[in-house]
Design an enzyme around this catalytic site. Structure first.
Site, PDB file in Angstrom:
ATOM      1  N   HIS A  86      48.191  57.937 117.302  1.00  0.00           N
ATOM      2  CA  HIS A  86      47.699  56.779 116.547  1.00  0.00           C
ATOM      3  C   HIS A  86      47.759  57.007 115.038  1.00  0.00           C
ATOM      4  O   HIS A  86      47.691  56.058 114.274  1.00  0.00           O
ATOM      5  CB  HIS A  86      46.309  56.325 117.043  1.00  0.00           C
ATOM      6  CG  HIS A  86      45.136  57.127 116.585  1.00  0.00           C
ATOM      7  ND1 HIS A  86      44.547  58.116 117.347  1.00  0.00           N
ATOM      8  CD2 HIS A  86      44.412  57.084 115.436  1.00  0.00           C
ATOM      9  CE1 HIS A  86      43.512  58.617 116.694  1.00  0.00           C
ATOM     10  NE2 HIS A  86      43.416  58.020 115.529  1.00  0.00           N
ATOM     11  N   ASP A 222      47.384  61.668 123.012  1.00  0.00           N
ATOM     12  CA  ASP A 222      47.427  61.109 121.658  1.00  0.00           C
ATOM     13  C   ASP A 222      48.015  62.094 120.627  1.00  0.00           C
ATOM     14  O   ASP A 222      47.299  62.599 119.772  1.00  0.00           O
ATOM     15  CB  ASP A 222      45.994  60.706 121.272  1.00  0.00           C
ATOM     16  CG  ASP A 222      45.966  59.703 120.126  1.00  0.00           C
ATOM     17  OD1 ASP A 222      46.981  59.567 119.423  1.00  0.00           O
ATOM     18  OD2 ASP A 222      44.910  59.075 119.926  1.00  0.00           O
ATOM     19  N   SER A 654      40.742  62.557 113.071  1.00  0.00           N
ATOM     20  CA  SER A 654      41.843  62.353 113.998  1.00  0.00           C
ATOM     21  C   SER A 654      42.996  63.266 113.645  1.00  0.00           C
ATOM     22  O   SER A 654      43.420  63.313 112.487  1.00  0.00           O
ATOM     23  CB  SER A 654      42.321  60.918 113.944  1.00  0.00           C
ATOM     24  OG  SER A 654      41.585  60.154 114.839  1.00  0.00           O
TER      25      SER A 654
HETATM   26  N1  ARG Z   1      38.876  55.627 118.367  1.00  0.00           N
HETATM   27  C1  ARG Z   1      39.892  56.482 117.784  1.00  0.00           C
HETATM   28  C2  ARG Z   1      39.759  56.431 116.266  1.00  0.00           C
HETATM   29  O1  ARG Z   1      38.807  55.927 115.771  1.00  0.00           O
HETATM   30  C3  ARG Z   1      41.265  56.099 118.234  1.00  0.00           C
HETATM   31  C4  ARG Z   1      41.788  54.864 117.631  1.00  0.00           C
HETATM   32  C5  ARG Z   1      43.124  54.448 118.146  1.00  0.00           C
HETATM   33  N2  ARG Z   1      43.185  53.008 118.064  1.00  0.00           N
HETATM   34  C6  ARG Z   1      42.883  52.189 119.099  1.00  0.00           C
HETATM   35  N3  ARG Z   1      42.605  50.941 118.872  1.00  0.00           N
HETATM   36  N4  ARG Z   1      42.892  52.629 120.325  1.00  0.00           N
HETATM   37  O2  ARG Z   1      40.647  56.424 115.474  1.00  0.00           O
HETATM   38  N1  GLU Z   2      39.928  58.222 116.095  1.00  0.00           N
HETATM   39  C1  GLU Z   2      39.245  58.628 114.899  1.00  0.00           C
HETATM   40  C2  GLU Z   2      40.208  58.790 113.715  1.00  0.00           C
HETATM   41  O1  GLU Z   2      41.191  58.120 113.625  1.00  0.00           O
HETATM   42  C3  GLU Z   2      38.524  59.876 115.182  1.00  0.00           C
HETATM   43  C4  GLU Z   2      37.442  59.547 116.096  1.00  0.00           C
HETATM   44  C5  GLU Z   2      36.122  59.524 115.405  1.00  0.00           C
HETATM   45  O2  GLU Z   2      35.808  58.554 114.698  1.00  0.00           O
HETATM   46  O3  GLU Z   2      35.431  60.515 115.599  1.00  0.00           O
HETATM   47  O4  GLU Z   2      39.955  59.525 112.789  1.00  0.00           O
END
Ligand code: ARG
Ligand code: GLU
Length: 719
Positions: A86, A222, A654
């Site tokens: 991502h 990922d 991330s």
């Molecule tokens: N929750 C993770 C973060 O905050 C993964 C995000 C990837 N995007 C999504 N919509 N699945 O970045």
């Molecule tokens: N998916 C998040 C990012 O893009 C990390 C997940 C979180 O927020 O801990 O940095």
């Protein structure tokens, strides 16, 4: 008996130390002082100097900021880096077309010649950091006016930064810590030739999609891989065919040893922002005012988007990234509210605040009225903050797209309004806008946008104070009798901004004479009508509250540190390099539900469902599964996929390296578990878990699935 007692006391204190260790995002140059002893007690085998040093190659030399908001890490001495899928999504999409759909099919360069160049992508190395608090505060005095003080500080910061990178190609960044009680300087080196090496198909890299996002148990592969290139002297250079793979001072060894529950883990990366030290009023604002309204507005956006996307595969692709962007924070807000409520967080803060005030009355009278000051600011600030957030949802953050495009013409208008028009500047802006418009129409679907616009205009009217209603509602209420659909019909019929050819023509032929036409376009009028309210009524107040809060936050932070003087504080995240340490661990999610610490390929096959877009397992992976063709990646008859641990992380982490006790790479951080996403505001060691991709799954996919095993040859793999 006594021996037993002593042993159990020792065990108890170790458990206590360990459960305290999970919370915190620590400053790498201060590990020696605050953390290393505890880290070593938890199993870490390296020294603080091994992690961060200015005198020798160390782990920090293998960690980079990837692009603008992610972390990445070096995994070979030829500049190979790994980050999340991502995080590389924009680049993967950039190189994708209908003929070469790398999002769907994945991409693997089978030699360095096949790697793909990414304009605009850079990685940033930290060369060194310094505590510059004294130099930043030089010339400030107690009792100085805030305005004057800020001026002195700003001048000092500018001078320090200039001095730090004088006669070098480095870049300086200087940031406040502990809300302005401390300042650190960061000297960075930025590499701009970063090429795409490989990415799995989305059915692996985004497996589970938004259905599984922010959730454990997880099965998302990922990751994506890139390579940094440098000039012949290993220095940063713009892209050139002559550039050579960058030789890092340090790269991570990749461990095949895997993870056991209880193992030490360390996450080394760039957490973006947290709010650990805010007063209870801030939590009230989020849980009662801001989050619920913003969740509602995004729920409606997503309902409409999902409906159109399900009905038409072309629309599904066009809105894939937009949907993901909206959905990510939407889901996090929901989880945050839920988590804060279950933790009884407001009540907990209020109790602490009562104790704080009691203490201040006796020990620090200068802090006694901090909380009542907060109270009076948040009373109005909450509403301004909500209004500002809502306004962003209306136009900027994937709101009324047509109106947003119209708003972009402001830059042209500004140039042609001047007395003398600088043609070069005008042409540069035109070129940029043409490019933007083309990208806009590639991913635009008018019926969807129209429906969202009507929905948003209706919701704004009923959710936001009358005092902040833009002038346009007078027209909607008089001419259209309050019927937003009718108004929106007119808007989309009359405006040129829904038609690609008209828009491109308009931009290319823009001249002073076009200003009138622009000012008459109803989409431009609508944007202007909102802008006016914000410039006149919202921003000035909001900024006033924000600067008052900045002063309070600084004092309250200092006060909390005095109040709990035996506690070691960590600074809120601010997108600077941090260390979080903890252990691999499952958790109890709710009554009778306990989640194990790791997942495997079995779980991917359990989720497999060709009818659900997020759960379609690629044929090749199924084949590997059927034949149990796992090679050296087999563990207990399957392949490990993800694991959960107690590291305190947030957005920006991330792609961060997850390291074991030896400092070897065991995983790549990519998310947090649902029950713990309130950790930006309050950490709960029982339920806050970061989610990492097991590095062995990465190797399995590269080697067995993609057939790019040649990449493993350049890694340092520890069996
Ligand atoms: N929750 C993770 C973060 O905050 C993964 C995000 C990837 N995007 C999504 N919509 N699945 O970045
Ligand atoms: N998916 C998040 C990012 O893009 C990390 C997940 C979180 O927020 O801990 O940095």
């Amino acid at each position: 008996m006594i021996r037993k007692l002593v042993l159990s006391i020792i065990a108890l204190t170790i458990i206590q130390i360990q459960s305290r260790a999970d919370e915190g995002m620590w400053i790498p140059m201060l590990l020696q002082k605050y953390n290393i002893e505890q880290m070593q007690e938890m199993g870490f085998k390296l020294t603080a100097e091994d992690v961060y040093s200015v005198n020798q190659a160390c782990l920090k030399d293998a960690v980079v900021i990837f692009g603008r908001g992610c972390t990445g890490e070096l995994i070979s001495d030829k500049g190979l880096i790994v980050t999340n899928h991502h995080c590389g999504y924009g680049q993967i999409q950039y190189h994708s077309s209908v003929e070469n759909d790398y999002l769907t099919n994945g991409f693997w360069a089978m030699s360095q010649e096949e790697e793909l160049v990414n304009p605009g992508l850079s990685v940033t190395f930290l060369k060194r950091m310094d505590d510059v608090t004294d130099a930043v505060l030089e010339g400030t005095t107690e009792g100085m006016e805030d305005k004057e003080r800020n001026k002195v500080i700003a001048a000092n910061i500018k001078a320090i930064k200039e001095e730090a990178v004088k006669d070098t190609h480095y870049k300086a960044v200087l940031k406040p810590f502990f809300h302005g009680n401390q300042y650190f300087l960061f000297v960075n080196e930025i590499y701009k030739d970063v090429r795409l090496v490989g990415a799995p198909p989305s059915a692996i890299g985004k497996f589970g999609g938004d259905t599984d996002n922010w959730m454990w148990p997880r099965h998302t592969g990922d990751f994506s891989m890139f390579r940094i290139y440098a000039d012949k002297d290993n220095k940063p250079a713009e892209y050139s065919a002559d550039n050579v793979p960058y030789k890092p001072g340090k790269h991570f060894s990749v461990s095949m040893k895997g993870v056991q529950e209880g193992d030490f883990t360390m996450v080394f990366g760039y957490p973006g922002s947290t709010y650990q030290y805010v007063p209870s009023y801030h939590l009230e604002m989020l849980t009662e005012t801001v989050n619920p309204k913003l969740i509602d507005v995004r729920t409606e956006k997503l309902n409409i988007m999902n409906r159109y996307q399900e009905a038409d595969p072309a629309v599904r692709i066009k809105y894939a990234a937009k949907n993901a962007r909206i959905s990510n924070s939407w889901k996090r807000w929901i989880g945050e509210n839920r988590g804060l409520e279950i933790l009884d967080a407001i009540n907990k803060k209020q109790k602490q605040e009562e104790a704080f005030v009691k203490w201040a009355k006796v020990k620090a009278p200068e802090y006694v009225d901090l909380l009542s000051k907060y109270k009076s600011i948040y009373k109005d600030y909450a509403n301004y903050n909500l209004t500002y957030g809502y306004y962003r949802e209306m136009i900027r953050s994937n709101g009324m797209e047509l109106v947003y495009l119209a708003s972009q013409m402001e830059a042209l208008k500004a140039i042609y309004e001047g007395e003398e028009v600088n043609e070069d500047a005008a042409n540069a802006v035109k070129a940029k806008l043409v490019e933007r418009a083309e990208r806009f129409f590639k991913d635009y679907y008018k019926p969807l946008d129209k429906e969202i616009s009507a929905q948003l205009l209706g919701m704004y009217a009923s959710n936001i104070d009358k005092a902040f209603q833009p002038e346009i509602y007078t027209l909607i209420n008089s001419k259209y009798k309050g019927n937003v659909e009718k108004y929106v019909d007119y808007l989309y019929k009359k405006s040129i901004f829904d038609d690609k050819d008209l828009v491109l023509d308009f931009i290319n032929n823009f001249s002073s004479k076009s200003i009138k036409a622009l000012e008459k376009d109803p989409a431009y009028v609508l944007n202007n009508s909102f802008e006016t309210v914000y410039t006149d009524k919202v921003y000035p107040q909001l900024n006033k509250y924000r600067s008052e809060l900045a002063v309070l936050n600084k004092d309250y932070m200092a006060a909390q540190m005095k109040f709990e003087s035996d506690k070691v504080f960590y600074p809120d995240a601010n997108f600077t390099l941090r260390v979080s340490y903890g252990q691999v661990k499952g958790y109890t999610a709710r009554d009778a539900v306990y989640y194990k610490h790791s997942t495997s390929l079995e779980g991917i096959m359990e989720k497999d469902n060709p009818d659900i877009y997020d759960y379609r397992v690629p044929a090749k992976l199924k084949e590997l599964y059927k034949n149990k063709d796992y090679g050296r990646y087999e563990v207990d008859g399957s392949v490990p996929v993800c694991f959960a641990a107690t590291n305190h992380t947030t957005g920006g982490n991330s792609g961060s390296p997850v390291l074991n006790a030896e400092g070897h790479l065991i995983g790549i951080n990519f998310d947090r578990a649902w029950e713990g996403v309130m950790s930006d505001l309050m950490f709960n060691p029982d339920q806050c878990r970061n989610i990492s991709l097991d590095i062995r799954y990465v190797l399995f996919i590269v080697d067995k699935f993609a057939g790019a095993g040649y990449l493993l040859d350049e890694m340092t793999i520890v069996e």
